[in-house]
Scaffold this active site. Structure first.
Site, PDB file in Angstrom:
ATOM      1  N   ARG A  22      -4.435  20.955  43.138  1.00 25.55           N
ATOM      2  CA  ARG A  22      -3.818  21.280  44.435  1.00 25.55           C
ATOM      3  C   ARG A  22      -4.765  20.919  45.584  1.00 25.55           C
ATOM      4  NH1 ARG A  22      -1.315  20.530  47.822  1.00 25.55           N
ATOM      5  NH2 ARG A  22      -0.439  21.933  49.367  1.00 25.55           N
ATOM      6  N   GLN A  41      -0.214  48.579  44.075  1.00 24.25           N
ATOM      7  CA  GLN A  41      -1.273  47.753  44.684  1.00 24.25           C
ATOM      8  C   GLN A  41      -2.460  48.592  45.167  1.00 24.25           C
ATOM      9  OE1 GLN A  41       0.486  45.199  47.801  1.00 24.25           O
ATOM     10  NE2 GLN A  41      -0.041  43.522  46.426  1.00 24.25           N
ATOM     11  N   TYR A  62      -5.302  46.068  45.907  1.00 26.65           N
ATOM     12  CA  TYR A  62      -5.038  45.163  47.034  1.00 26.65           C
ATOM     13  C   TYR A  62      -4.978  45.940  48.357  1.00 26.65           C
ATOM     14  CZ  TYR A  62      -2.594  41.314  49.481  1.00 26.65           C
ATOM     15  OH  TYR A  62      -2.226  40.313  50.347  1.00 26.65           O
TER      16      TYR A  62
END
Ligand code: CAA
Length: 240
Positions: A39, A144, A147
């Site tokens: 990528r 999460q 996160y």
């Protein structure tokens, strides 16, 4: 002189949009990525923006990498701490490893990268740091804890470092994106995502470019009086 900007996680998703926007605005951009060589190569081929590979959770690698960027492009005046990962699971199912990996990558990186460029910014009397937080750091999100903790930490980190840079022409701000149309959000199960979109007043996912425009604004000379702030770009999902 063209200013040099480092964008972490800069070859994909929101980071790629930021890299492109800054290049179009006349900055010399270095896009940092950690793993996806294919990528990154495609990104450089498409955009002409050089990609640098290092792990932003690795303190020494950040130092060495930033020295290399400065040798190649010039002194680093702008840092966009965008790199981030998810390892979603409810607390009881989350491994210690997935906790630590997200903390190290999403907030440890902000320390590592800022530490590598801050002295140079102070010396130059100019700097712009933009940290990409998240709506889920402001509001929390089921599944999460890792996160949300890291992204919430970004907001505190931003306000503290803003105070340290203010007298030296360095601004430090955060952007808190909502749900943006990227691979990261595409990985959320469809049924969960449908419910999330239903709660966005604007009625759609955001676009990576909509975050990139916010970043661009915050790094301009015109934004010199804005520091320690968080710009929420989330379609009205969370008004903070
Ligand atoms: N609130 C309350 N209960 C919830 C809930 C919520 N938000 N979401 C799920 N539950 C409940 C479910 O209904 C289910 O209950 P029952 O068993 O009684 O039916 C129970 O919790 C278990 O739910 P799951 O089946 O989903 O549990 P799982 O272990 O299979 O998956 C998960 C948990 C991985 C966290 C999954 O729910 C998930 O992927 N959620 C999406 C999390 C998310 O939004 N991530 C954002 C990624 S994008 C991003 O982070 C970018 C950004 O900055 C915005």
């Amino acid at each position: 002189m063209e200013r040099v900007a480092i964008v972490t996680g800069g070859t994909r998703g929101i980071g790629a949009a930021i890299s492109v926007r800054l290049k179009e605005a006349g900055y010399k951009v270095a896009a940092v990525y950690a793993g996806n060589d294919e990528r990154a190569k495609a990104f450089t081929d498409e955009t002409g923006i050089p990609a640098y590979k290092w792990d932003v959770s690795d303190y020494e690698a950040c130092h060495t990498g930033c020295v290399k960027v400065a040798e190649d492009l010039g002194p680093v005046g702008i840092l966009i701490n965008n790199a981030g990962i998810t390892r979603d699971a409810t607390l009881l199912k989350m491994s210690r490893e997935d906790w630590q990996k997200v903390i190290d990558t999403n907030i440890g990186s902000c320390f590592n990268m800022s530490k590598a460029v801050f002295a140079g910014m102070k010396e130059a009397g100019f700097g712009r740091i933009v940290n990409i937080g998240s709506i889920n750091g402001q509001a929390g999100q089921y599944g999460q804890v890792n996160y949300a903790a890291a992204k919430s930490g970004i907001h505190g980190f931003t306000k503290a470092l803003a105070q340290e840079g203010a007298r030296s022409g360095i601004t430090v701000n955060a952007i808190a994106p909502g749900y943006i149309d990227t691979d990261m959000v595409a990985a959320v199960p469809d049924a969960v995502l449908e419910k999330i979109i239903a709660r966005i007043p604007v009625g759609r996912l955001g676009k990576a470019e909509e975050i990139a425009r916010g970043v661009h604004f915050l790094i301009t000379d015109n934004a010199g009086f804005i520091t320690g702030s968080t710009l929420s770009i989330n379609g009205g999902q969370h008004m903070y």
